[in-house]
Enzyme design. Structure first.
Site, PDB file in Angstrom:
ATOM      1  N   TYR A 143      19.151  18.621  31.382  1.00  0.00           N
ATOM      2  CA  TYR A 143      18.496  19.916  31.577  1.00  0.00           C
ATOM      3  C   TYR A 143      19.376  21.074  31.123  1.00  0.00           C
ATOM      4  O   TYR A 143      18.868  22.130  30.757  1.00  0.00           O
ATOM      5  CB  TYR A 143      18.138  20.118  33.051  1.00  0.00           C
ATOM      6  CG  TYR A 143      16.835  19.513  33.501  1.00  0.00           C
ATOM      7  CD1 TYR A 143      16.527  18.187  33.242  1.00  0.00           C
ATOM      8  CD2 TYR A 143      15.906  20.284  34.198  1.00  0.00           C
ATOM      9  CE1 TYR A 143      15.338  17.639  33.670  1.00  0.00           C
ATOM     10  CE2 TYR A 143      14.707  19.738  34.634  1.00  0.00           C
ATOM     11  CZ  TYR A 143      14.430  18.418  34.362  1.00  0.00           C
ATOM     12  OH  TYR A 143      13.251  17.875  34.791  1.00  0.00           O
ATOM     13  N   LYS A 194      21.495   4.594  33.286  1.00  0.00           N
ATOM     14  CA  LYS A 194      21.092   3.814  32.100  1.00  0.00           C
ATOM     15  C   LYS A 194      22.379   3.377  31.406  1.00  0.00           C
ATOM     16  O   LYS A 194      22.585   3.630  30.210  1.00  0.00           O
ATOM     17  CB  LYS A 194      20.181   4.686  31.209  1.00  0.00           C
ATOM     18  CG  LYS A 194      19.495   3.945  30.079  1.00  0.00           C
ATOM     19  CD  LYS A 194      18.411   2.977  30.515  1.00  0.00           C
ATOM     20  CE  LYS A 194      17.927   2.157  29.337  1.00  0.00           C
ATOM     21  NZ  LYS A 194      16.993   1.080  29.726  1.00  0.00           N
ATOM     22  N   ASP A 226      14.880   2.128  34.257  1.00  0.00           N
ATOM     23  CA  ASP A 226      13.568   1.498  34.014  1.00  0.00           C
ATOM     24  C   ASP A 226      13.262   0.485  35.108  1.00  0.00           C
ATOM     25  O   ASP A 226      12.151   0.439  35.654  1.00  0.00           O
ATOM     26  CB  ASP A 226      13.522   0.863  32.606  1.00  0.00           C
ATOM     27  CG  ASP A 226      14.729  -0.003  32.271  1.00  0.00           C
ATOM     28  OD1 ASP A 226      15.726   0.023  33.036  1.00  0.00           O
ATOM     29  OD2 ASP A 226      14.686  -0.710  31.249  1.00  0.00           O
ATOM     30  N   ASP A 250      14.098  13.598  38.367  1.00  0.00           N
ATOM     31  CA  ASP A 250      12.809  14.285  38.218  1.00  0.00           C
ATOM     32  C   ASP A 250      11.683  13.256  38.190  1.00  0.00           C
ATOM     33  O   ASP A 250      10.674  13.383  38.891  1.00  0.00           O
ATOM     34  CB  ASP A 250      12.831  15.111  36.925  1.00  0.00           C
ATOM     35  CG  ASP A 250      11.515  15.841  36.682  1.00  0.00           C
ATOM     36  OD1 ASP A 250      10.993  16.432  37.643  1.00  0.00           O
ATOM     37  OD2 ASP A 250      11.023  15.804  35.543  1.00  0.00           O
ATOM     38  N   ASP A 254       8.957  11.836  41.506  1.00  0.00           N
ATOM     39  CA  ASP A 254       7.483  11.888  41.465  1.00  0.00           C
ATOM     40  C   ASP A 254       6.889  10.522  41.819  1.00  0.00           C
ATOM     41  O   ASP A 254       5.867  10.446  42.501  1.00  0.00           O
ATOM     42  CB  ASP A 254       6.981  12.329  40.079  1.00  0.00           C
ATOM     43  CG  ASP A 254       6.722  13.831  40.000  1.00  0.00           C
ATOM     44  OD1 ASP A 254       7.386  14.582  40.751  1.00  0.00           O
ATOM     45  OD2 ASP A 254       5.863  14.261  39.201  1.00  0.00           O
TER      46      ASP A 254
HETATM   47  C1  IPM Z   1      10.619  19.573  39.679  1.00  0.00           C
HETATM   48  C2  IPM Z   1       9.870  20.153  38.525  1.00  0.00           C
HETATM   49  C3  IPM Z   1      10.831  21.011  37.711  1.00  0.00           C
HETATM   50  C4  IPM Z   1      11.909  20.108  37.171  1.00  0.00           C
HETATM   51  C5  IPM Z   1      10.200  21.849  36.589  1.00  0.00           C
HETATM   52  C6  IPM Z   1       9.047  22.684  37.108  1.00  0.00           C
HETATM   53  C7  IPM Z   1      11.215  22.692  35.892  1.00  0.00           C
HETATM   54  O1  IPM Z   1       9.271  19.151  37.783  1.00  0.00           O
HETATM   55  O2  IPM Z   1      11.165  20.355  40.486  1.00  0.00           O
HETATM   56  O3  IPM Z   1      10.683  18.358  39.798  1.00  0.00           O
HETATM   57  O4  IPM Z   1      11.723  19.461  36.127  1.00  0.00           O
HETATM   58  O5  IPM Z   1      12.965  20.034  37.791  1.00  0.00           O
HETATM   59 MG    MG Z   2       9.426  17.219  38.672  1.00  0.00          MG
END
Ligand code: IPM
Ligand code: MG
Length: 362
Positions: A143, A194, A226, A250, A254
């Protein structure tokens, strides 16, 4: 003696202002009950800031956040700002805030609440009892690594570049947060990288192994990213605490979020070495339901609980909020995202009112 905490609120975009308003109301009530005083001030971030000032993170917002005891963010972004140049996008404001507050450690819990098991897209026996924590590195990796940008090659072709890079000290400090977190939980830490392909990951893995010698009460394991993604869906109960870099974190957070059925339930905390922490839901600004009183405020309320616990050292008040969330779910109240048969569908404000009732009764 009562204590006053200065809290900067960043309601942001989409459903942000709705869930923030409900949460602030609830915080005021729990504050009254626990003898904690809050001084709330709002500031602009994301699309709201772009519309008002032309930039996603105005200097005034950063300064105000830096001068507060904790920062609570709702959500940023929306279709309206998606086509702006990168420097003016809402996401750039959030990344700038993370960097500006030096929030290198992002804690993202994924806990299955018994009342919501059927909201998960996975089988009951796979997700029942899941209680894990993703510790994501937040101010380094791909990032932020240099060089980054779109350049032109010698032959005149465009070339997009980002760099995944970690200094040893960055790995070390996130590793320590992760080992400390695991120590307070199930004493199992899985480091995800990785290392079969990436040098930066080998450095990461070697350092985690070094740190493990200092935390001999914590059991350290390693997975390639993975495989970790697959294992999270196959058998999430094998995990207690996961530590990983910015991009892998990230993605994996999710996946972990969705195990629980609704991303609308999950809070997060972002912490630095000192200074204020940032507390925000894992979910986004959901522009499709904004302004319709449909949003689930629970991730925001649980983020406020993380603020109380990790940012302000008020664990009792934090537990009260978490307990109220459980009670309201027990009573059958659901917003659309977690709705199932036989439950009572309510909007954002009614959910807030139910939470306040639970706090008063509890
Ligand atoms: C998160 C989001 C952010 C990230 C974006 C909105 C910049 O996806 O907080 O997970 O990638 O960190
Ligand atoms: Mg995110």
């Amino acid at each position: 003696m009562s204590q006053t905490y200065r809290i900067t609120l960043l309601p942001g975009d989409g459903i942000g202002p709705e869930i923030m308003a409900v949460t602030v109301d609830i915080l005021k009530l729990v504050g009254e009950q626990q003898g904690i005083q809050f001084e709330f001030t709002e500031a602009l971030l994301g699309g709201a800031a772009i519309d008002a000032t032309g930039e996603p993170l105005p200097q005034a917002t950063l300064s105000q956040c830096q001068a507060s005891d904790a920062v609570m963010l709702a959500a940023i972004g929306g279709y309206k700002w998606d086509n702006l140049p990168r420097s003016q996008r809402p996401e750039t404001g959030l990344l700038g805030l993370r960097a500006g507050l030096k929030l290198f450690a992002n804690l993202r819990p994924a806990t299955i609440l018994p009342q919501l098991i059927d909201a998960s897209s996975l089988k009951r026996e796979v997700v029942e009892g899941v209680d894990l924590m993703v510790v994501r590195e937040l101010t380094g990796g791909i990032y932020f690594g240099e060089p980054k940008g779109v350049f032109e090659t010698e032959s005149g072709e465009q070339r997009g570049v980002n760099t995944m890079a970690y200094n040893l000290s960055e790995i070390d400090r996130i590793g320590r947060v992760a080992f400390e977190t695991a120590r307070k939980r199930g004493k199992k830490l899985c480091s995800v990288d990785k290392a079969n392909v990436l040098e930066v990951s080998q450095l990461w893995r070697d350092r985690m192994n070094e740190l493990a010698k200092e935390y001999s009460d914590v059991e350290l394991s390693h997975l390639y990213v993975d495989n970790a993604a697959m294992q999270l869906v196959r058998d999430p109960k094998q995990f207690d605490t996961i530590v990983t870099g910015n991009l892998f974190g990230d993605i994996l957070s999710d996946i972990a979020a969705m195990l629980t059925g609704s991303i609308g339930m999950l809070p997060s905390a972002s912490l630095g070495a000192d200074g204020p922490g940032l507390f925000e839901p894992v979910h986004g600004s959901a522009p499709d339901i904004a302004g319709q009183d449909k949003a689930n405020p629970m991730a925001q309320v649980l983020s406020a609980a993380m603020m109380l616990r990790y940012g302000l050292d008020q664990p009792q008040a934090a537990s009260k909020l978490e307990k109220a969330v459980g009670q309201v779910l027990d009573q059958g109240y659901r917003t659309g995202d977690t709705m199932s048969e036989g439950m009572k569908l309510v909007g954002c404000q009614a959910m807030g009112a139910a939470l306040k009732d639970a706090l008063k009764a509890g």
